[in-house]
Design a protein around this motif. Structure first.
Motif, mmCIF file in Angstrom:
data_model
loop_
_atom_site.group_PDB
_atom_site.id
_atom_site.type_symbol
_atom_site.label_atom_id
_atom_site.label_comp_id
_atom_site.label_asym_id
_atom_site.label_seq_id
_atom_site.Cartn_x
_atom_site.Cartn_y
_atom_site.Cartn_z
ATOM 1 N N GLU A 60 4.344 0.687 -5.795
ATOM 2 C CA GLU A 60 4.227 1.941 -5.044
ATOM 3 C C GLU A 60 4.013 3.121 -5.989
ATOM 4 N N ARG A 61 4.763 3.128 -7.079
ATOM 5 C CA ARG A 61 4.616 4.210 -8.050
ATOM 6 C C ARG A 61 3.224 4.168 -8.689
ATOM 7 N N ALA A 62 2.760 2.965 -9.023
ATOM 8 C CA ALA A 62 1.451 2.837 -9.670
ATOM 9 C C ALA A 62 0.333 3.315 -8.747
ATOM 10 N N ARG A 63 0.414 2.984 -7.476
ATOM 11 C CA ARG A 63 -0.595 3.450 -6.529
ATOM 12 C C ARG A 63 -0.575 4.973 -6.431
ATOM 13 N N ALA A 64 0.644 5.544 -6.367
ATOM 14 C CA ALA A 64 0.764 6.998 -6.281
ATOM 15 C C ALA A 64 0.215 7.677 -7.530
ATOM 16 N N ASP A 65 0.307 6.985 -8.673
ATOM 17 C CA ASP A 65 -0.193 7.542 -9.931
ATOM 18 C C ASP A 65 -1.691 7.318 -10.119
ATOM 19 N N GLY A 66 -2.333 6.682 -9.146
ATOM 20 C CA GLY A 66 -3.786 6.538 -9.191
ATOM 21 C C GLY A 66 -4.304 5.307 -9.903
ATOM 22 N N PHE A 67 -3.454 4.312 -10.143
ATOM 23 C CA PHE A 67 -3.903 3.089 -10.797
ATOM 24 C C PHE A 67 -4.494 2.114 -9.776
ATOM 25 N N ASP A 68 -5.365 1.222 -10.257
ATOM 26 C CA ASP A 68 -5.800 0.084 -9.468
ATOM 27 C C ASP A 68 -4.673 -0.938 -9.473
ATOM 28 N N VAL A 69 -4.319 -1.437 -8.298
ATOM 29 C CA VAL A 69 -3.162 -2.322 -8.162
ATOM 30 C C VAL A 69 -3.571 -3.572 -7.399
ATOM 31 N N PHE A 70 -3.082 -4.726 -7.845
ATOM 32 C CA PHE A 70 -3.301 -5.979 -7.132
ATOM 33 C C PHE A 70 -1.975 -6.684 -6.923
ATOM 34 N N ASP A 71 -1.741 -7.169 -5.706
ATOM 35 C CA ASP A 71 -0.522 -7.905 -5.364
ATOM 36 C C ASP A 71 -0.907 -9.248 -4.779
ATOM 37 N N ALA A 72 -0.459 -10.323 -5.405
ATOM 38 C CA ALA A 72 -0.756 -11.676 -4.933
ATOM 39 C C ALA A 72 0.323 -12.131 -3.962
ATOM 40 N N ASP A 73 0.407 -11.461 -2.833
ATOM 41 C CA ASP A 73 1.318 -11.826 -1.745
ATOM 42 C C ASP A 73 2.782 -11.937 -2.183
ATOM 43 N N GLY A 74 3.192 -11.078 -3.097
ATOM 44 C CA GLY A 74 4.589 -11.060 -3.513
ATOM 45 C C GLY A 74 4.939 -12.033 -4.617
ATOM 46 N N TRP A 75 3.963 -12.823 -5.077
ATOM 47 C CA TRP A 75 4.226 -13.792 -6.146
ATOM 48 C C TRP A 75 4.066 -13.172 -7.528
ATOM 49 N N GLY A 76 3.435 -12.035 -7.613
ATOM 50 C CA GLY A 76 3.154 -11.351 -8.862
ATOM 51 C C GLY A 76 1.954 -10.457 -8.652
ATOM 52 N N GLY A 77 1.627 -9.673 -9.656
ATOM 53 C CA GLY A 77 0.496 -8.779 -9.492
ATOM 54 C C GLY A 77 0.136 -8.098 -10.791
ATOM 55 N N HIS A 78 -0.719 -7.073 -10.692
ATOM 56 C CA HIS A 78 -1.033 -6.323 -11.901
ATOM 57 C C HIS A 78 -1.417 -4.891 -11.576
ATOM 58 N N ILE A 79 -1.337 -4.081 -12.631
ATOM 59 C CA ILE A 79 -1.688 -2.665 -12.593
ATOM 60 C C ILE A 79 -2.756 -2.468 -13.661
#
Length: 331
Positions: free
Chosen positions: A50-69
């Motif tokens: 949530e913070r990364a999205r608010a800060d303008g980063f590209d964000v990917f979430d693999a259905d709660g298993w992990g992700g990246h910024i």
């Protein structure tokens, strides 16, 4: 303002952000819908995304298993493969200079080479006795105390806020920088396997996990079970009913307990004497007490991370050593 100045200027922000995520007890919990590693792990993961999205980063979430910024680099680009945030699809293998692994959740798949920085937000159980609560994030003597300060919430917070400082300063890296977020590093790595199926591997990277300034490799881990069937073969006397100890496979157990029974009518006086003798001769803390018709023996050790077992005292080993001094009817 350059990124060095931004980092210095945001020191208090960095500290408070770290304290915020330390206070979430992100120990592996019961799997639930959208939270495969439990609600606490999902909570701290959600806060970071949530913070990364608010800060303008590209964000990917693999259905709660992990992700990246991500912070896109000058060698990045876009193509025609769009994948929605959280949508699981087959990722591509890393290594191709023109299209590295995988989709970015809110944008098309990243093209160009990717620097991966894997971190994790889960922690091992607190265990033991703490002067400062493991999830209080107290500040004392210029230090922050709490589970995860060094492994690995502290490094995760530092990397994220460093990347934010680079972004806010207007710096554009030559390669895309991807903070990869693991959620079960302390247990099974299932989440990272599922994430990689979708996002694929970065082209190169490093891990800020454990030691400053970077770790580029870790030892392997093998978890296995040893089982032994205990039978009395008609004998009477002391029998072991159960032995338990430890909090997680990658922690030195700081406590262990054995429950024994006695059916010859002699009672546990001899066991009590042996507990006292073992404690006096070894210097290890061993205690025993009667509970109904059973007798509990507790061994007390010192918890430590599995990577530094020499800093701990294995309570399970001490307990098994003591049990070996008893004449058991079910050995």
């Amino acid at each position: 303002m350059n990124y060095h100045e931004l980092i210095d200027d945001r020191r208090d922000e960095i500290v408070e952000f770290l304290r915020e995520i330390i206070k979430v007890p992100s120990v592996l919990g019961e799997a639930k819908e959208g939270a495969p590693f439990g609600e606490a792990v999902a909570e701290v993961y959600g806060r970071l995304l949530e913070r990364a999205r608010a800060d303008g980063f590209d964000v990917f979430d693999a259905d709660g298993w992990g992700g990246h910024i991500e912070l896109a680099g000058t060698s990045g680009g876009e193509d025609d493969l769009d994948v929605a945030d959280g949508e699981l699809a087959a990722g591509e293998a890393a290594g191709d200079a023109e299209s590295t692994a995988g989709p970015v959740g809110d944008t098309p798949r990243t093209a160009g080479r990717v620097l991966g920085i894997p971190v994790h937000l889960d922690v091992v159980p607190a265990g033991g006795a703490w002067v400062h609560g493991p999830f209080d994030a107290d500040i004392a003597d210029g230090r922050i105390y709490g589970r995860g300060t060094s492994d690995d919430k502290g490094p995760a917070a530092a990397v994220y806020l460093a990347l934010k400082a680079l972004k806010d300063s207007g710096f554009t890296p030559s390669k895309t920088v991807r903070i990869i977020i693991g959620l079960d590093e302390e247990t099974g790595w299932i989440g990272m396997n599922k994430y990689l199926e979708v996002a694929g591997l970065p082209d190169f990277g490093f891990s800020p996990d454990g030691d400053f300034p970077a770790v580029n490799g870790e030892m392997g881990v093998i978890n296995f079970d040893l089982a032994k069937k205990l039978s009395k073969d008609g004998e009477t006397g002391i029998s072991v009913r159960s032995v338990t100890g430890g909090n997680a496979p990658n922690m030195v157990p700081d406590g262990a307990k054995a429950i024994i029974t006695e059916d010859s009518g002699k009672g546990f006086n001899g066991v009590k004497e042996k507990v006292a003798e073992y404690r006096a001769s070894s210097g290890y803390r061993l205690t025993g007490r009667g509970i109904g018709k059973s007798f509990e023996i507790h061994a007390h050790g010192v918890s430590a991370h599995g990577s530094t077992p020499d800093k701990g005292l294995n309570a399970s080993s001490r307990l098994l050593e003591f049990l070996g001094t008893l004449e058991l009817a079910n050995d």
